[in-house]
Design an enzyme around this catalytic site. Structure first.
Site, PDB file in Angstrom:
ATOM      1  N   ASN A  46      -0.545  -4.034  -6.302  1.00  0.00           N
ATOM      2  CA  ASN A  46      -0.583  -4.104  -4.663  1.00  0.00           C
ATOM      3  C   ASN A  46      -1.451  -5.454  -3.839  1.00  0.00           C
ATOM      4  OD1 ASN A  46      -2.967  -5.006  -5.472  1.00  0.00           O
ATOM      5  ND2 ASN A  46      -4.683  -3.850  -4.336  1.00  0.00           N
ATOM      6  N   GLY A  92      -4.780  10.704 -10.113  1.00  0.00           N
ATOM      7  CA  GLY A  92      -3.442  10.308  -9.099  1.00  0.00           C
ATOM      8  C   GLY A  92      -3.353   8.274  -9.407  1.00  0.00           C
ATOM      9  N   LYS A 132       3.469   1.282  -3.875  1.00  0.00           N
ATOM     10  CA  LYS A 132       2.492   0.610  -5.223  1.00  0.00           C
ATOM     11  C   LYS A 132       3.435   0.618  -6.697  1.00  0.00           C
ATOM     12  CE  LYS A 132      -1.809   1.047  -2.879  1.00  0.00           C
ATOM     13  NZ  LYS A 132      -3.199   0.653  -3.691  1.00  0.00           N
ATOM     14  N   THR A 147       0.868  -1.503   0.262  1.00  0.00           N
ATOM     15  CA  THR A 147       0.135  -0.080   0.036  1.00  0.00           C
ATOM     16  C   THR A 147       0.380   0.961  -0.257  1.00  0.00           C
ATOM     17  OG1 THR A 147      -1.856   1.188   0.673  1.00  0.00           O
ATOM     18  CG2 THR A 147      -0.597   0.031   2.734  1.00  0.00           C
ATOM     19  N   GLY A 174     -14.757   3.860   0.720  1.00  0.00           N
ATOM     20  CA  GLY A 174     -14.249   3.081   0.110  1.00  0.00           C
ATOM     21  C   GLY A 174     -14.521   2.115   0.949  1.00  0.00           C
ATOM     22  N   ARG A 187      -7.612  18.865 -10.587  1.00  0.00           N
ATOM     23  CA  ARG A 187      -7.233  20.015 -10.483  1.00  0.00           C
ATOM     24  C   ARG A 187      -6.032  20.170 -11.089  1.00  0.00           C
ATOM     25  NH1 ARG A 187      -5.030  20.553  -4.124  1.00  0.00           N
ATOM     26  NH2 ARG A 187      -3.392  19.262  -5.416  1.00  0.00           N
TER      27      ARG A 187
HETATM   28  P1  ATR Z   1      -3.911   8.910  -5.024  1.00  0.00           P
HETATM   29  O1  ATR Z   1      -2.320   7.909  -5.123  1.00  0.00           O
HETATM   30  O2  ATR Z   1      -4.920   8.416  -3.882  1.00  0.00           O
HETATM   31  O3  ATR Z   1      -4.071   8.800  -6.125  1.00  0.00           O
HETATM   32  P2  ATR Z   1      -2.384  10.932  -5.392  1.00  0.00           P
HETATM   33  O4  ATR Z   1      -1.274  10.317  -6.528  1.00  0.00           O
HETATM   34  O5  ATR Z   1      -1.491  11.748  -4.393  1.00  0.00           O
HETATM   35  O6  ATR Z   1      -3.025  10.000  -4.562  1.00  0.00           O
HETATM   36  O7  ATR Z   1      -3.452  11.522  -6.600  1.00  0.00           O
HETATM   37  C1  ATR Z   1      -4.452  12.714  -5.413  1.00  0.00           C
HETATM   38  C2  ATR Z   1      -5.285  13.159  -6.535  1.00  0.00           C
HETATM   39  O8  ATR Z   1      -5.858  13.975  -5.644  1.00  0.00           O
HETATM   40  C3  ATR Z   1      -4.577  13.895  -7.075  1.00  0.00           C
HETATM   41  O9  ATR Z   1      -5.767  13.722  -8.485  1.00  0.00           O
HETATM   42  C4  ATR Z   1      -4.904  15.639  -7.064  1.00  0.00           C
HETATM   43  O10 ATR Z   1      -4.985  16.730  -8.077  1.00  0.00           O
HETATM   44  P3  ATR Z   1      -3.613  17.321  -8.386  1.00  0.00           P
HETATM   45  O11 ATR Z   1      -3.328  16.262  -9.764  1.00  0.00           O
HETATM   46  O12 ATR Z   1      -4.375  18.590  -8.880  1.00  0.00           O
HETATM   47  O13 ATR Z   1      -2.057  17.804  -7.520  1.00  0.00           O
HETATM   48  C5  ATR Z   1      -6.009  15.263  -5.935  1.00  0.00           C
HETATM   49  N1  ATR Z   1      -6.647  16.316  -5.178  1.00  0.00           N
HETATM   50  C6  ATR Z   1      -6.103  16.169  -3.804  1.00  0.00           C
HETATM   51  N2  ATR Z   1      -6.133  17.216  -3.186  1.00  0.00           N
HETATM   52  C7  ATR Z   1      -7.416  18.335  -3.717  1.00  0.00           C
HETATM   53  C8  ATR Z   1      -8.071  18.889  -3.672  1.00  0.00           C
HETATM   54  N3  ATR Z   1      -7.645  19.039  -2.430  1.00  0.00           N
HETATM   55  N4  ATR Z   1      -9.304  19.328  -4.191  1.00  0.00           N
HETATM   56  C9  ATR Z   1      -8.513  18.526  -5.840  1.00  0.00           C
HETATM   57  N5  ATR Z   1      -8.242  17.521  -5.953  1.00  0.00           N
HETATM   58  C10 ATR Z   1      -7.243  17.498  -5.188  1.00  0.00           C
END
Ligand code: ATR
Length: 273
Positions: A86, A128, A65, A61, A237, A151
């Site tokens: 995973n 992400g 990963k 995790t 989830g 975003r």
């Molecule tokens: P994971 O592996 O859990 O997907 P990650 O790869 O760090 O984690 O991705 C986090 C996602 O949450 C990204 O899409 C991020 O947007 P950005 O690509 O713009 O960074 C999104 N995210 C995190 N905080 C956010 C917020 N406050 N509002 C909108 N999107 C958010």
């Protein structure tokens, strides 16, 4: 006894030992399942040591990963698509097989809630690792459209381009989004900070299904927000966690555990019911 564990950092609060211990009891499999929390640059060594010492398989995790993806001998097609691993299984011929059960877990949980994916319009928030893992399994269910909003728009565009061969997936900015959507899946980590993705409440209607990949003892910020704006069907989830574990257990043991009772026990353990 066959040994399994989950690698993560932090991992102390992981529910995987609880879930897999219940699966093992239910299916009468003799195994033990523990936790390992190596510091970030010692994951590769810890993984090698675990399998050298007779480990049969492991879950991986956050934050390991993507690294696990580079460390295994062979990748399943769904791990290759997800770009992350995973679940690792040591095969009988000594090969470390990397798999990814997260997306299958999401789809299984959506179906267990009665959500129809075929011909539906799906909005996926975030681009992400969690979004990447979900895309192929969701597109396999033949939605009429899958829109990714993130975003950082360029990341959504890249992801849409990468999965375009599998189905009707596009990227839109949060401002561009136009409903109605049948299902919104929040794969962002915004809820971790108690934040919300910048989604207009105009997209929420009574018949929409809302899924947040995050979970907690109480509603996530996104689920509370969606309920406030009239969504009647909201899911967190926790079910995905149990379903991805069931899929991993099946990969390792060749026997599929039931998930309903285990999910109920997990909720009780977390104080949700
Ligand atoms: P994971 O592996 O859990 O997907 P990650 O790869 O760090 O984690 O991705 C986090 C996602 O949450 C990204 O899409 C991020 O947007 P950005 O690509 O713009 O960074 C999104 N995210 C995190 N905080 C956010 C917020 N406050 N509002 C909108 N999107 C958010």
């Amino acid at each position: 006894m066959d040994r399994y564990l989950v690698f993560g950092h932090p991992v102390r609060h992981s529910k995987s030992p609880f879930i897999h211990t219940l699966f093992a009891r239910q299916t009468q499999q003799e195994l033990e399942y523990g936790l390992a929390e190596p510091v970030v640059d010692e994951f590769a060594q810890a993984l090698r040591t675990f399998f050298d010492q007779g480990g049969k398989g492991c879950n991986v995790t956050v934050p390991f990963k993507e690294q696990a993806f580079t460390l295994v001998d062979r990748l399943s097609p769904r791990a290759k698509r997800a770009g992350a691993v995973n679940t690792i299984k040591l095969t009988d011929d000594g090969v470390l097989l990397g798999d990814n059960t997260d997306g299958a877990g999401l789809v299984a949980d959506l179906k267990s809630h009665g959500v129809t994916l075929a011909d539906s319009r799906i909005l996926l928030l975030g681009a992400g690792g969690a979004a990447r893992g979900a895309l192929a399994p969701l597109l396999t269910e033949l939605p009429s459209e899958l829109v990714i909003a993130n975003r950082t728009h360029t990341k959504a565009q890249q992801l849409a381009a990468e999965f375009h061969d599998l189905g009707p997936v596009t990227a839109q900015t949060y401002e561009q989004l136009a409903g109605p959507f049948d299902l919104v899946i929040n794969s962002t980590s915004a809820s971790l900070q108690g934040e919300l993705p910048p989604l207009t409440p105009a997209l929420i209607h009574t018949d929409i299904a809302i899924y947040d990949m995050m979970y907690g003892a109480s509603d996530t910020a996104f689920i509370s927000w969606a309920k406030q704006h009239g969504a009647r069907q909201t899911m967190d989830g926790l079910g995905m966690l149990v379903e991805q574990a069931a899929e991993a257990f099946t990969v390792w043991r060749g026997i599929r555990p039931g998930t309903k009772q285990v999910l109920r026990e997990l909720k009780r353990n977390l104080g949700v019911i």
